[in-house]
Design an enzyme around this catalytic site. Structure first.
Site, mmCIF file in Angstrom:
data_model
loop_
_atom_site.group_PDB
_atom_site.id
_atom_site.type_symbol
_atom_site.label_atom_id
_atom_site.label_comp_id
_atom_site.label_asym_id
_atom_site.label_seq_id
_atom_site.Cartn_x
_atom_site.Cartn_y
_atom_site.Cartn_z
ATOM 1 N N ARG A 131 51.962 52.817 47.446
ATOM 2 C CA ARG A 131 52.579 52.263 45.667
ATOM 3 C C ARG A 131 51.557 51.954 44.551
ATOM 4 N NH1 ARG A 131 53.869 46.431 46.844
ATOM 5 N NH2 ARG A 131 55.257 46.889 44.974
ATOM 6 N N LYS A 132 50.232 52.034 45.472
ATOM 7 C CA LYS A 132 49.070 52.034 44.283
ATOM 8 C C LYS A 132 48.298 52.712 43.530
ATOM 9 C CE LYS A 132 47.397 49.782 48.102
ATOM 10 N NZ LYS A 132 46.625 49.409 49.222
ATOM 11 N N ASP A 140 44.512 49.113 28.994
ATOM 12 C CA ASP A 140 46.008 48.712 29.404
ATOM 13 C C ASP A 140 47.221 49.898 29.283
ATOM 14 O OD1 ASP A 140 47.859 47.583 31.074
ATOM 15 O OD2 ASP A 140 48.553 45.510 30.053
HETATM 16 C C1 LIG Z 1 59.410 42.843 39.887
HETATM 17 C C2 LIG Z 1 60.003 42.817 38.334
HETATM 18 C C3 LIG Z 1 59.243 43.529 37.207
HETATM 19 C C4 LIG Z 1 60.461 44.135 35.989
HETATM 20 C C5 LIG Z 1 60.027 45.237 35.041
HETATM 21 C C6 LIG Z 1 60.196 46.584 35.690
HETATM 22 C C7 LIG Z 1 60.642 47.663 34.993
HETATM 23 C C8 LIG Z 1 59.177 47.447 34.242
HETATM 24 C C9 LIG Z 1 59.052 48.839 33.603
HETATM 25 C C10 LIG Z 1 58.140 50.060 33.002
HETATM 26 C C11 LIG Z 1 56.833 49.467 33.181
HETATM 27 C C12 LIG Z 1 55.750 50.152 32.085
HETATM 28 C C13 LIG Z 1 55.119 48.737 31.453
HETATM 29 C C14 LIG Z 1 53.895 48.998 30.746
HETATM 30 C C15 LIG Z 1 54.019 48.082 29.492
HETATM 31 C C16 LIG Z 1 52.187 48.535 30.051
HETATM 32 C C17 LIG Z 1 51.725 47.934 31.436
HETATM 33 C C18 LIG Z 1 51.947 46.414 31.389
HETATM 34 O O1 LIG Z 1 51.024 45.630 30.413
HETATM 35 S S1 LIG Z 1 52.370 45.641 32.630
HETATM 36 C C19 LIG Z 1 53.091 44.133 32.379
HETATM 37 C C20 LIG Z 1 51.462 42.643 33.435
HETATM 38 N N1 LIG Z 1 51.979 43.658 34.627
HETATM 39 C C21 LIG Z 1 52.308 42.069 34.903
HETATM 40 O O2 LIG Z 1 52.811 41.484 34.295
HETATM 41 C C22 LIG Z 1 52.882 42.511 36.194
HETATM 42 C C23 LIG Z 1 52.365 40.931 37.070
HETATM 43 N N2 LIG Z 1 52.491 40.966 38.550
HETATM 44 C C24 LIG Z 1 53.470 41.395 39.080
HETATM 45 O O3 LIG Z 1 54.384 41.680 38.780
HETATM 46 C C25 LIG Z 1 53.374 41.790 40.856
HETATM 47 O O4 LIG Z 1 52.215 41.157 41.051
HETATM 48 C C26 LIG Z 1 53.320 43.027 40.819
HETATM 49 C C27 LIG Z 1 54.850 43.747 40.516
HETATM 50 C C28 LIG Z 1 52.599 44.334 39.685
HETATM 51 C C29 LIG Z 1 52.921 43.831 42.353
HETATM 52 O O5 LIG Z 1 53.477 42.386 43.216
HETATM 53 P P1 LIG Z 1 53.616 43.069 44.897
HETATM 54 O O6 LIG Z 1 54.450 41.397 45.473
HETATM 55 O O7 LIG Z 1 54.745 44.064 44.768
HETATM 56 O O8 LIG Z 1 53.063 43.596 45.438
HETATM 57 P P2 LIG Z 1 51.441 42.681 45.787
HETATM 58 O O9 LIG Z 1 51.368 42.532 46.717
HETATM 59 O O10 LIG Z 1 50.952 41.739 45.169
HETATM 60 O O11 LIG Z 1 50.022 43.775 45.599
HETATM 61 C C30 LIG Z 1 50.315 45.064 46.205
HETATM 62 C C31 LIG Z 1 49.119 46.046 47.073
HETATM 63 O O12 LIG Z 1 47.667 46.164 45.363
HETATM 64 C C32 LIG Z 1 46.794 44.862 46.531
HETATM 65 N N3 LIG Z 1 45.894 44.345 45.556
HETATM 66 C C33 LIG Z 1 46.251 43.380 44.579
HETATM 67 N N4 LIG Z 1 44.717 43.326 43.703
HETATM 68 C C34 LIG Z 1 44.614 43.954 43.994
HETATM 69 C C35 LIG Z 1 43.240 44.235 43.351
HETATM 70 N N5 LIG Z 1 42.755 43.943 43.143
HETATM 71 N N6 LIG Z 1 42.631 45.606 44.478
HETATM 72 C C36 LIG Z 1 43.125 46.256 45.346
HETATM 73 N N7 LIG Z 1 44.411 46.270 45.855
HETATM 74 C C37 LIG Z 1 45.268 44.901 45.514
HETATM 75 C C38 LIG Z 1 47.555 44.188 47.275
HETATM 76 O O13 LIG Z 1 46.647 43.861 48.442
HETATM 77 C C39 LIG Z 1 48.650 45.126 48.217
HETATM 78 O O14 LIG Z 1 48.440 45.841 48.726
HETATM 79 P P3 LIG Z 1 49.320 46.516 50.505
HETATM 80 O O15 LIG Z 1 50.215 47.211 48.949
HETATM 81 O O16 LIG Z 1 49.362 45.191 50.746
HETATM 82 O O17 LIG Z 1 48.627 47.572 50.637
#
Ligand SMILES: CCCCCCCC/C=C\CCCCCCCC(=O)SCCNC(=O)CCNC(=O)[C@H](O)C(C)(C)COP(=O)(O)OP(=O)(O)OC[C@H]1O[C@@H](n2cnc3c(N)ncnc32)[C@H](O)[C@@H]1OP(=O)(O)O
Length: 166
Positions: free
Chosen positions: A123-124, A78
């Site tokens: 965004r993906k 990750d």
């Molecule tokens: C909002 C607060 C943010 C606070 C922090 C911000 C600062 C960050 C700074 C730096 C980051 C770097 C840190 C690196 C650390 C290492 C990486 C990690 O471990 S990260 C932690 C683990 N991840 C999470 O905790 C994410 C939890 N999830 C979320 O917060 C949301 O789901 C989020 C923001 C990732 C996306 O949410 P949506 O509501 O904006 O977007 P949706 O609609 O869910 O998906 C976007 C698109 O992706 C498609 N999609 C979703 N799942 C899919 C799949 N399995 N296959 C294909 N497409 C998929 C969907 O159909 C959609 O597509 P279409 O835009 O409609 O075209």
């Protein structure tokens, strides 16, 4: 990434790789210097913006005796994919990831992490990463989908200064 990158020991490729900047107060479990319990991964970027890291995971992160816990293996992949995304100046979070645990990953031995972005659509950002042993054998393979959460404040991830996170 079906094949490992052709970057050998990082120290032998000083011109080909740039170190990833990380703020001193970064508490990221993967790469944060300020997290005493973290993995302290130090990443480099190749000219193609692939993320590469050589590290040794201590035996306190073991699952099976002598081998790294599967959850930590997922964390390594990750973090590596996250760095590959960040290398492109993007701030994104993991939305989906999958792991192929192909061989056990030894603890207390040097391993190598390699990650890259494979596809972008709005965004993906789709990514993949490998964990290799010291002989270049692939031990684990990850694939990920990262979603941008806000515009990148700094397009150059190796420039000095604080980074958003990780
Ligand atoms: C909002 C607060 C943010 C606070 C922090 C911000 C600062 C960050 C700074 C730096 C980051 C770097 C840190 C690196 C650390 C290492 C990486 C990690 O471990 S990260 C932690 C683990 N991840 C999470 O905790 C994410 C939890 N999830 C979320 O917060 C949301 O789901 C989020 C923001 C990732 C996306 O949410 P949506 O509501 O904006 O977007 P949706 O609609 O869910 O998906 C976007 C698109 O992706 C498609 N999609 C979703 N799942 C899919 C799949 N399995 N296959 C294909 N497409 C998929 C969907 O159909 C959609 O597509 P279409 O835009 O409609 O075209």
């Amino acid at each position: 990434m079906t094949k490992p990158l052709q970057v050998e020991k990082l120290t032998r490729y000083a011109d080909a790789v740039r170190k990833f900047a990380s703020a001193a107060q970064n508490r990221c479990f993967g790469c944060g210097a300020a997290n005493e319990h973290g993995l302290h991964l130090e990443f480099y970027l190749t000219q193609e913006l692939h993320a590469v890291c050589e590290t040794t995971v201590g035996d306190f992160f073991e699952g099976p005796k002598g081998f790294v816990h599967g959850g930590i293996i997922a964390t390594l992949l990750d973090e590596t994919m996250s760095k590959a995304v960040r290398a492109h100046g993007l701030v994104a979070m993991t939305r989906h990831m999958e792991v192929d645990y192909q061989r056990p990953v030894p603890s207390s031995e040097e391993i190598r992490l390699e990650g890259r972005v494979t596809r972008n659509e709005g965004r993906k950002h789709w990514t993949e990463a490998l964990i290799l042993n010291g002989h270049g054998k692939v031990l684990a393979h990850g694939k990920g989908l990262f979603i941008e959460v806000k515009p990148a404040p700094d397009p150059d991830p190796v420039k000095d200064g604080p980074t958003p996170h990780g």
